[in-house]
Design a protein around this motif. Structure first.
Motif, PDB file in Angstrom:
ATOM      1  N   LEU A 150     -23.056 109.375  30.439  1.00  0.00           N
ATOM      2  CA  LEU A 150     -23.678 108.901  29.195  1.00  0.00           C
ATOM      3  C   LEU A 150     -24.715 107.818  29.457  1.00  0.00           C
ATOM      4  CD1 LEU A 150     -20.525 108.914  27.002  1.00  0.00           C
ATOM      5  CD2 LEU A 150     -22.688 109.982  26.408  1.00  0.00           C
ATOM      6  N   THR A 151     -25.639 108.089  30.330  1.00  0.00           N
ATOM      7  CA  THR A 151     -26.718 107.133  30.573  1.00  0.00           C
ATOM      8  C   THR A 151     -27.637 107.126  29.356  1.00  0.00           C
ATOM      9  OG1 THR A 151     -28.161 108.795  31.556  1.00  0.00           O
ATOM     10  CG2 THR A 151     -26.655 107.623  33.065  1.00  0.00           C
ATOM     11  N   PRO A 152     -28.368 106.043  29.150  1.00  0.00           N
ATOM     12  CA  PRO A 152     -29.339 106.047  28.049  1.00  0.00           C
ATOM     13  C   PRO A 152     -30.309 107.228  28.140  1.00  0.00           C
ATOM     14  CG  PRO A 152     -29.035 103.808  28.820  1.00  0.00           C
ATOM     15  CD  PRO A 152     -28.282 104.712  29.786  1.00  0.00           C
ATOM     16  N   GLU A 153     -30.740 107.568  29.353  1.00  0.00           N
ATOM     17  CA  GLU A 153     -31.689 108.678  29.522  1.00  0.00           C
ATOM     18  C   GLU A 153     -31.057 110.007  29.094  1.00  0.00           C
ATOM     19  OE1 GLU A 153     -32.653 105.254  31.917  1.00  0.00           O
ATOM     20  OE2 GLU A 153     -30.845 106.495  32.021  1.00  0.00           O
ATOM     21  N   ASN A 154     -29.794 110.230  29.477  1.00  0.00           N
ATOM     22  CA  ASN A 154     -29.110 111.467  29.080  1.00  0.00           C
ATOM     23  C   ASN A 154     -28.870 111.515  27.576  1.00  0.00           C
ATOM     24  OD1 ASN A 154     -29.058 112.458  31.682  1.00  0.00           O
ATOM     25  ND2 ASN A 154     -26.898 111.979  32.042  1.00  0.00           N
ATOM     26  N   GLN A 155     -28.474 110.384  26.997  1.00  0.00           N
ATOM     27  CA  GLN A 155     -28.264 110.347  25.548  1.00  0.00           C
ATOM     28  C   GLN A 155     -29.563 110.687  24.817  1.00  0.00           C
ATOM     29  OE1 GLN A 155     -26.009 106.956  23.921  1.00  0.00           O
ATOM     30  NE2 GLN A 155     -25.385 106.500  26.035  1.00  0.00           N
ATOM     31  N   ASP A 156     -30.656 110.069  25.247  1.00  0.00           N
ATOM     32  CA  ASP A 156     -31.953 110.347  24.616  1.00  0.00           C
ATOM     33  C   ASP A 156     -32.366 111.802  24.820  1.00  0.00           C
ATOM     34  OD1 ASP A 156     -32.245 107.754  23.634  1.00  0.00           O
ATOM     35  OD2 ASP A 156     -33.566 107.111  25.263  1.00  0.00           O
ATOM     36  N   ALA A 157     -32.146 112.333  26.025  1.00  0.00           N
ATOM     37  CA  ALA A 157     -32.550 113.719  26.303  1.00  0.00           C
ATOM     38  C   ALA A 157     -31.778 114.704  25.431  1.00  0.00           C
ATOM     39  CB  ALA A 157     -32.347 114.044  27.788  1.00  0.00           C
ATOM     40  N   VAL A 158     -30.481 114.492  25.284  1.00  0.00           N
ATOM     41  CA  VAL A 158     -29.665 115.389  24.460  1.00  0.00           C
ATOM     42  C   VAL A 158     -30.051 115.251  22.993  1.00  0.00           C
ATOM     43  CG1 VAL A 158     -27.310 115.821  23.640  1.00  0.00           C
ATOM     44  CG2 VAL A 158     -27.754 115.559  26.088  1.00  0.00           C
ATOM     45  N   ALA A 159     -30.186 114.021  22.510  1.00  0.00           N
ATOM     46  CA  ALA A 159     -30.579 113.809  21.106  1.00  0.00           C
ATOM     47  C   ALA A 159     -31.946 114.427  20.845  1.00  0.00           C
ATOM     48  CB  ALA A 159     -30.596 112.321  20.778  1.00  0.00           C
ATOM     49  N   HIS A 160     -32.884 114.208  21.738  1.00  0.00           N
ATOM     50  CA  HIS A 160     -34.233 114.755  21.586  1.00  0.00           C
ATOM     51  C   HIS A 160     -34.190 116.279  21.501  1.00  0.00           C
ATOM     52  CE1 HIS A 160     -38.280 116.067  22.673  1.00  0.00           C
ATOM     53  NE2 HIS A 160     -38.681 114.919  22.162  1.00  0.00           N
ATOM     54  N   ALA A 161     -33.474 116.901  22.416  1.00  0.00           N
ATOM     55  CA  ALA A 161     -33.410 118.371  22.440  1.00  0.00           C
ATOM     56  C   ALA A 161     -32.790 118.920  21.164  1.00  0.00           C
ATOM     57  CB  ALA A 161     -32.630 118.836  23.666  1.00  0.00           C
ATOM     58  N   LYS A 162     -31.724 118.285  20.681  1.00  0.00           N
ATOM     59  CA  LYS A 162     -31.043 118.779  19.475  1.00  0.00           C
ATOM     60  C   LYS A 162     -31.924 118.582  18.240  1.00  0.00           C
ATOM     61  CE  LYS A 162     -27.735 120.951  17.733  1.00  0.00           C
ATOM     62  NZ  LYS A 162     -27.466 122.327  18.163  1.00  0.00           N
ATOM     63  N   ILE A 163     -32.522 117.419  18.117  1.00  0.00           N
ATOM     64  CA  ILE A 163     -33.391 117.159  16.956  1.00  0.00           C
ATOM     65  C   ILE A 163     -34.609 118.077  16.998  1.00  0.00           C
ATOM     66  CG2 ILE A 163     -34.854 115.416  15.840  1.00  0.00           C
ATOM     67  CD1 ILE A 163     -32.680 113.344  16.803  1.00  0.00           C
ATOM     68  N   LYS A 164     -35.183 118.294  18.176  1.00  0.00           N
ATOM     69  CA  LYS A 164     -36.316 119.212  18.303  1.00  0.00           C
ATOM     70  C   LYS A 164     -35.916 120.614  17.855  1.00  0.00           C
ATOM     71  CE  LYS A 164     -39.733 121.113  21.535  1.00  0.00           C
ATOM     72  NZ  LYS A 164     -39.814 122.340  20.765  1.00  0.00           N
ATOM     73  N   GLU A 165     -34.732 121.039  18.248  1.00  0.00           N
ATOM     74  CA  GLU A 165     -34.219 122.349  17.832  1.00  0.00           C
ATOM     75  C   GLU A 165     -34.187 122.445  16.304  1.00  0.00           C
ATOM     76  OE1 GLU A 165     -29.748 123.928  18.115  1.00  0.00           O
ATOM     77  OE2 GLU A 165     -30.678 123.602  20.089  1.00  0.00           O
ATOM     78  N   TRP A 166     -33.681 121.401  15.658  1.00  0.00           N
ATOM     79  CA  TRP A 166     -33.597 121.406  14.198  1.00  0.00           C
ATOM     80  C   TRP A 166     -34.977 121.344  13.549  1.00  0.00           C
ATOM     81  CZ3 TRP A 166     -29.199 117.307  14.413  1.00  0.00           C
ATOM     82  CH2 TRP A 166     -27.969 117.934  14.638  1.00  0.00           C
ATOM     83  N   VAL A 167     -35.877 120.522  14.084  1.00  0.00           N
ATOM     84  CA  VAL A 167     -37.249 120.461  13.554  1.00  0.00           C
ATOM     85  C   VAL A 167     -37.910 121.830  13.690  1.00  0.00           C
ATOM     86  CG1 VAL A 167     -39.566 119.493  13.971  1.00  0.00           C
ATOM     87  CG2 VAL A 167     -37.583 117.974  13.868  1.00  0.00           C
ATOM     88  N   ASP A 168     -37.755 122.449  14.857  1.00  0.00           N
ATOM     89  CA  ASP A 168     -38.336 123.775  15.084  1.00  0.00           C
ATOM     90  C   ASP A 168     -37.738 124.833  14.155  1.00  0.00           C
ATOM     91  OD1 ASP A 168     -39.899 122.647  17.070  1.00  0.00           O
ATOM     92  OD2 ASP A 168     -38.718 123.498  18.735  1.00  0.00           O
ATOM     93  N   ASP A 169     -36.489 124.629  13.741  1.00  0.00           N
ATOM     94  CA  ASP A 169     -35.838 125.548  12.806  1.00  0.00           C
ATOM     95  C   ASP A 169     -36.228 125.268  11.351  1.00  0.00           C
ATOM     96  OD1 ASP A 169     -34.567 126.930  14.834  1.00  0.00           O
ATOM     97  OD2 ASP A 169     -32.648 125.891  14.589  1.00  0.00           O
ATOM     98  N   GLY A 170     -37.056 124.237  11.127  1.00  0.00           N
ATOM     99  CA  GLY A 170     -37.564 123.962   9.781  1.00  0.00           C
ATOM    100  C   GLY A 170     -36.760 122.965   8.976  1.00  0.00           C
ATOM    101  N   PHE A 171     -35.806 122.285   9.589  1.00  0.00           N
ATOM    102  CA  PHE A 171     -35.035 121.292   8.844  1.00  0.00           C
ATOM    103  C   PHE A 171     -35.877 120.047   8.605  1.00  0.00           C
ATOM    104  CE2 PHE A 171     -31.530 123.753  10.740  1.00  0.00           C
ATOM    105  CZ  PHE A 171     -30.807 124.021   9.588  1.00  0.00           C
ATOM    106  N   ASN A 172     -35.728 119.445   7.410  1.00  0.00           N
ATOM    107  CA  ASN A 172     -36.452 118.218   7.082  1.00  0.00           C
ATOM    108  C   ASN A 172     -35.601 117.005   7.473  1.00  0.00           C
ATOM    109  OD1 ASN A 172     -34.664 117.436   4.928  1.00  0.00           O
ATOM    110  ND2 ASN A 172     -35.653 118.924   3.612  1.00  0.00           N
ATOM    111  N   PRO A 173     -36.161 115.800   7.385  1.00  0.00           N
ATOM    112  CA  PRO A 173     -35.387 114.617   7.793  1.00  0.00           C
ATOM    113  C   PRO A 173     -34.044 114.469   7.074  1.00  0.00           C
ATOM    114  CG  PRO A 173     -37.691 114.042   7.685  1.00  0.00           C
ATOM    115  CD  PRO A 173     -37.570 115.444   7.115  1.00  0.00           C
ATOM    116  N   SER A 174     -33.970 114.732   5.769  1.00  0.00           N
ATOM    117  CA  SER A 174     -32.686 114.632   5.058  1.00  0.00           C
ATOM    118  C   SER A 174     -31.663 115.573   5.673  1.00  0.00           C
ATOM    119  CB  SER A 174     -32.855 114.982   3.576  1.00  0.00           C
ATOM    120  OG  SER A 174     -33.691 114.083   2.925  1.00  0.00           O
ATOM    121  N   ASP A 175     -32.090 116.809   5.925  1.00  0.00           N
ATOM    122  CA  ASP A 175     -31.196 117.795   6.539  1.00  0.00           C
ATOM    123  C   ASP A 175     -30.717 117.319   7.909  1.00  0.00           C
ATOM    124  OD1 ASP A 175     -31.739 119.558   4.390  1.00  0.00           O
ATOM    125  OD2 ASP A 175     -33.306 120.615   5.517  1.00  0.00           O
TER     126      ASP A 175
END
Length: 182
Positions: A57-82
């Motif tokens: 759970l390094t800061p870099e790994n936490q950021d990389a996982v969060a980034h990838a998951k949020i990008k997935e949701w943004v790419d799927d069309g979810f808005n910030p509330s979602d």
């Protein structure tokens, strides 16, 4: 990670809401890190996005996982509330999700979404300083496309997009808070 301002702003908002940005934070329900990952969620997402379910759970790994998951949701069309609702509860629907989890900890997804939107509005307002009016309009058009309450296209509005978007997000957050109290 890429330089997508939408993803970076949402990541910053989630870190702020979840832990105040503390990469070593531990929560009452077993969650941990800046993004307050649940253990099973961390293993699943680390396996998918880092190819290692036991990734530290390094800061870099936490950021990389969060980034990838949020990008997935943004790419799927979810808005910030979602996205805030998904992060907090696992589903994009958040209305009425108030209660106590299996660990006995109270949760309130509508309040979390309101808090996330409010923090996001502040981040966007701060990050847009120093931009030209055209750059600011393009940033918000790229991020939101349209004003959430009026549907007005930001690019063609001729109004100050920074103040307009901040007002729209905070108005929506206040409306959501009022609905929660009913």
């Amino acid at each position: 990670m890429n330089d997508d301002p939408r993803i970076e702003a949402i990541m910053q908002a989630i870190r702020t809401v979840e832990s105040g940005g503390n990469y070593s934070a531990a929560g009452a329900s077993g969650e941990f890190g800046a993004y307050q990952f649940m253990p099973d969620t961390w293993r699943k997402w680390a396996r998918v996005h880092l190819n290692n379910e036991d990734a530290p759970l390094t800061p870099e790994n936490q950021d990389a996982v969060a980034h990838a998951k949020i990008k997935e949701w943004v790419d799927d069309g979810f808005n910030p509330s979602d996205i805030f609702a998904l992060w907090n509860s696992g589903t994009a629907s958040w209305e009425g999700k108030i209660g106590k989890n299996a660990a006995g900890v109270m949760y309130n997804v509508p309040r979390y979404v309101v808090k996330g939107l409010t923090v996001l509005a502040d981040i966007l307002l701060h990050n847009s300083s120093g931009m030209t009016q055209h750059q600011t309009k393009m940033f918000y058009l790229f991020y939101f496309g349209r004003l959430p309450d009026t549907g007005e296209l930001l690019f063609w509005s001729g109004k100050d997009p920074v103040a307009l978007m901040h007002r729209a997000i905070t108005d929506r957050a206040q409306l959501m808070a009022k609905e929660e109290l009913k």
